[in-house]
Design a protein around this motif. Structure first.
Motif, short mmCIF file in Angstrom:
data_model
loop_
_atom_site.label_atom_id
_atom_site.label_comp_id
_atom_site.label_asym_id
_atom_site.label_seq_id
_atom_site.Cartn_x
_atom_site.Cartn_y
_atom_site.Cartn_z
N LYS A 185 0.83 -1.20 0.00
CA LYS A 185 0.00 0.00 0.00
C LYS A 185 0.87 1.25 0.00
N VAL A 186 0.54 2.18 -0.87
CA VAL A 186 1.24 3.47 -0.90
C VAL A 186 0.20 4.56 -0.63
N ARG A 187 0.52 5.43 0.29
CA ARG A 187 -0.39 6.52 0.60
C ARG A 187 0.13 7.80 -0.06
N VAL A 188 -0.75 8.45 -0.78
CA VAL A 188 -0.41 9.71 -1.43
C VAL A 188 -1.20 10.82 -0.73
N LEU A 189 -0.51 11.85 -0.28
CA LEU A 189 -1.19 13.00 0.30
C LEU A 189 -1.05 14.15 -0.70
N VAL A 190 -2.18 14.69 -1.09
CA VAL A 190 -2.18 15.80 -2.06
C VAL A 190 -2.75 17.02 -1.35
#
Lengths: 89, 89
Positions: A2-7
């Protein structure tokens, strides 16, 4: 994996939604909030592979679709980072 | 002190936005993505105080305004958790 991207909006950009939420919180008695910003979190599930490769692919997704480079910054957090020491649910 | 709130749809709830993004990524050649969910990140800045008090206040904000308890789960991450070991920008 799992990769979490915060935008999030870049620092100089006015966050209208954040300002509205901050104001609404103040109306509910939470007037100690000094700043509030709203962004997106995107959790991407990938087949197991190398961390470096996953980071490279998800970075490419951000540049091509997930983030608007004019207005937004993005941050990637890999699976290993996703068990923060003191997070509560 | 900064508190990060992650608001995500509960596991059983269909994430229409996430499905649309996953499909768009596949169209761009990122067809290895097996799952993708979109949520909100809210960064709340509070005056310096105790971690426990900040967590309690922000939890209350979530219950009253930031999260919809019928559809959404929320997670709090305190300032100490916000320097993940391998995050890249």
């Amino acid at each position: 994996m799992k990769v979490r991207v915060l935008v999030r909006l870049k620092p100089g950009i006015l966050d209208v939604q954040g300002a509205a939420v901050k104001r609404a919180l103040a109306g509910l008695g939470f007037d100690e909030v000094t700043d509030l910003r709203v962004g997106k979190v995107i959790e991407v599930e990938l087949p197991t592979g190398s961390l470096a490769e996953a980071r490279q692919r998800v970075g490419e997704m951000c540049r091509q679709l997930l983030a608007n480079p004019i207005l937004e910054d993005y941050t990637l957090e890999m699976a290993d980072d996703l068990a923060p020491r003191e997070a509560v649910r």
